[in-house]
Design a protein around this motif. Structure first.
Motif, mmCIF file in Angstrom:
data_model
loop_
_atom_site.group_PDB
_atom_site.id
_atom_site.type_symbol
_atom_site.label_atom_id
_atom_site.label_comp_id
_atom_site.label_asym_id
_atom_site.label_seq_id
_atom_site.Cartn_x
_atom_site.Cartn_y
_atom_site.Cartn_z
ATOM 1 N N TYR A 122 0.245 -3.878 -11.475
ATOM 2 C CA TYR A 122 -0.061 -2.794 -12.331
ATOM 3 C C TYR A 122 -1.341 -2.813 -12.953
ATOM 4 N N LEU A 123 -1.744 -4.054 -13.627
ATOM 5 C CA LEU A 123 -2.986 -4.235 -13.995
ATOM 6 C C LEU A 123 -4.283 -4.064 -13.075
ATOM 7 N N ALA A 124 -4.010 -4.888 -11.948
ATOM 8 C CA ALA A 124 -4.858 -4.740 -10.857
ATOM 9 C C ALA A 124 -5.559 -3.441 -10.473
ATOM 10 N N VAL A 125 -4.462 -2.307 -10.363
ATOM 11 C CA VAL A 125 -4.953 -1.098 -9.938
ATOM 12 C C VAL A 125 -5.333 -0.241 -11.027
ATOM 13 N N GLY A 126 -5.212 -0.694 -12.118
ATOM 14 C CA GLY A 126 -5.955 0.084 -13.247
ATOM 15 C C GLY A 126 -5.063 0.533 -14.488
ATOM 16 N N ILE A 127 -3.699 0.004 -14.511
ATOM 17 C CA ILE A 127 -3.069 0.330 -15.816
ATOM 18 C C ILE A 127 -3.733 -0.338 -17.164
ATOM 19 N N LEU A 163 6.294 16.339 -9.288
ATOM 20 C CA LEU A 163 6.661 16.224 -7.995
ATOM 21 C C LEU A 163 5.286 15.527 -7.282
ATOM 22 N N SER A 164 5.371 14.413 -6.424
ATOM 23 C CA SER A 164 3.989 13.863 -6.147
ATOM 24 C C SER A 164 3.668 14.657 -4.775
ATOM 25 N N GLU A 165 2.273 14.558 -4.513
ATOM 26 C CA GLU A 165 1.937 15.044 -3.195
ATOM 27 C C GLU A 165 1.516 14.175 -2.168
ATOM 28 N N ALA A 166 1.665 12.909 -2.479
ATOM 29 C CA ALA A 166 1.314 11.845 -1.912
ATOM 30 C C ALA A 166 2.226 11.776 -0.654
ATOM 31 N N PRO A 167 1.596 11.489 0.753
ATOM 32 C CA PRO A 167 2.215 11.347 1.811
ATOM 33 C C PRO A 167 2.903 10.056 1.791
ATOM 34 N N THR A 168 4.116 10.121 2.604
ATOM 35 C CA THR A 168 4.940 8.801 2.877
ATOM 36 C C THR A 168 4.398 7.660 3.790
ATOM 37 N N ILE A 169 3.777 6.545 3.643
ATOM 38 C CA ILE A 169 3.268 5.680 4.328
ATOM 39 C C ILE A 169 4.506 4.944 5.124
ATOM 40 N N GLN A 189 -1.391 5.120 -7.836
ATOM 41 C CA GLN A 189 -2.680 5.772 -8.004
ATOM 42 C C GLN A 189 -2.339 6.982 -8.946
ATOM 43 N N ASN A 190 -1.556 7.685 -8.589
ATOM 44 C CA ASN A 190 -1.051 8.705 -9.319
ATOM 45 C C ASN A 190 -0.733 8.367 -10.914
ATOM 46 N N ILE A 210 0.669 -1.187 0.008
ATOM 47 C CA ILE A 210 -0.057 0.136 -0.097
ATOM 48 C C ILE A 210 0.826 1.330 -0.172
ATOM 49 N N GLY A 211 2.197 1.131 0.361
ATOM 50 C CA GLY A 211 2.867 2.194 0.345
ATOM 51 C C GLY A 211 3.086 2.641 -1.051
ATOM 52 N N HIS A 212 3.381 1.618 -1.927
ATOM 53 C CA HIS A 212 3.598 1.844 -3.481
ATOM 54 C C HIS A 212 2.282 2.509 -3.972
ATOM 55 N N TYR A 213 1.336 1.897 -3.637
ATOM 56 C CA TYR A 213 -0.223 2.086 -4.038
ATOM 57 C C TYR A 213 -0.286 3.634 -3.836
#
Length: 367
Positions: free
Chosen positions: A105-110, A221-227, A63-64, A55-58
């Motif tokens: 990759y495919l599962a998340v929507g790529i 640059l990503s706005e996602a926070p670090t998990i 998602q981005n 989920i850290g990757h996700y």
């Protein structure tokens, strides 16, 4: 392909505060451009195949990537299998890791109809670009790269291997072979993008007489926070076992979250500085539900960490349920996975050969 106009920066790959501010402003401009007209933007990003994703990757990047794909940005994803050997003496089940990565990759929507997914090792012309690119950088420049130093420290090694030293140049080849002009990164990866910009600029100046063979790519640059890791570590890591994997079952996720580190205070508050582990669970719950972590903390109040963990696990499981369902469906047809990868490798190979031909022509080596 249209190119993004870039701002020039110093050739040293170290990132100063002013360079970061420049990258931040440029990144904001690109987000605006994506919203208005993404044509001409080609994104290159990817992962090392060291196993399935968590989920850290996700939340941090996957998602981005899907968001950019859906916005119309041309998407290229590299499964960087050669980079596994930069800091590892034992490869393990590399093919199995590639399969897991591709499945995620495919599962998340790529969408393989809109994205090119390929592996390092299957694109010889990409790797051949390393030779002319290495002629454009100096040993001190490579040794100063802070990301290389961090990777070396993370691997627990004192001596730097040749592939580790040239890691930033290999990444430059990854980006430039397909004329990528957009690379989603976190702040700590900016030195690699700056090194790629240096390689592109110097190639154009030294070998192409000022003609723009390669555009200087921009960092998005990503706005996602670090998990954080569930054990309170700085980040989730498969090797530390402090992750929630995308492929886990709902029950396994609950078990993992129940074991997450918190603190002794009963009242739940969102305070990332003073209470990072509690804030981390609130952040996961917030990212899973689209709610503010402060709002979730207020709702839980003095019900304690047990309630926080159960709420987080339930929210995360609900959010991941459709992804896990798609993953299970994809796993039932493994042949399709390899067909997708072969098609991506073929396309990447064609583009890499075209780029290598451009490079040879510019260098007077087309015979």
């Amino acid at each position: 392909m249209g190119r993004v106009t870039t701002t020039d920066t110093a050739s040293d790959p170290g990132i100063s505060a002013s360079s970061y501010d420049t990258a931040r402003r440029r990144s904001d401009q690109i987000w605006q451009q994506i919203a208005q007209d993404p044509s001409g933007l080609r994104m290159l990003t990817g992962d090392r195949p060291t196993g399935a994703l968590h989920i850290g990757h996700y939340f941090g990047s996957l998602q981005n990537r899907v968001r950019l794909q859906e916005a119309g940005v041309e998407t290229w994803l590299i499964i960087a299998d050669y980079q596994v050997i930069t800091d590892r003496e034992v490869l393990g089940d590399i093919k199995g890791s590639v399969r897991e990565l591709l499945t995620d990759y495919l599962a998340v929507g790529i969408d393989p109809e809109r994205a090119t997914i390929f592996t390092h090792s299957a694109v010889p012309a990409l790797n051949q670009l390393m030779l002319p690119f290495l002629s454009l950088v100096t040993q001190p420049e490579l040794e100063r790269n802070p990301t290389v130093k961090a990777e070396l420290a993370a691997a627990g090694k004192s001596a730097m291997g040749g592939l580790m030293l040239t890691y930033p140049v290999h990444q430059a080849a990854d980006i430039l072979f397909c004329h990528g002009n957009l690379v989603p990164v976190g702040k700590d990866q900016l030195p690699h993008i700056e090194q790629t910009r240096v390689v592109a600029r110097r190639f154009n100046e030294r070998y192409a007489g000022g003609e723009q063979i390669f555009a200087e790519p921009d960092a998005l640059l990503s706005e996602a926070p670090t998990i954080l890791g569930l054990d309170g570590s700085r980040k989730m890591s498969k090797s530390l076992g402090n992750t929630v994997m995308l492929r886990m079952s709902a029950d396994e996720t609950v078990t993992k979250i129940k074991k997450a580190k918190t603190d002794s205070e009963r009242r739940i508050t969102f305070d990332p500085e003073a209470r990072p582990e509690v804030a981390n669970l609130l952040m996961i719950a917030g990212l899973s539900t689209g709610r503010a972590p402060e709002e979730i903390a207020e709702e839980i109040g003095d019900k304690g960490a047990g309630t926080l963990k159960m709420l987080t696990a339930e929210a995360l499981n609900e959010h991941l349920a459709p992804i896990r369902a798609r993953r299970a469906e994809i796993e039932r047809d493994p042949d399709r996975l390899w067909e997708i990868l072969r098609a991506g490798n073929a396309r990447a190979g064609e583009v890499a050969e075209q780029t290598l031909a451009q490079v040879r022509e510019a260098m007077g080596m087309s015979y």
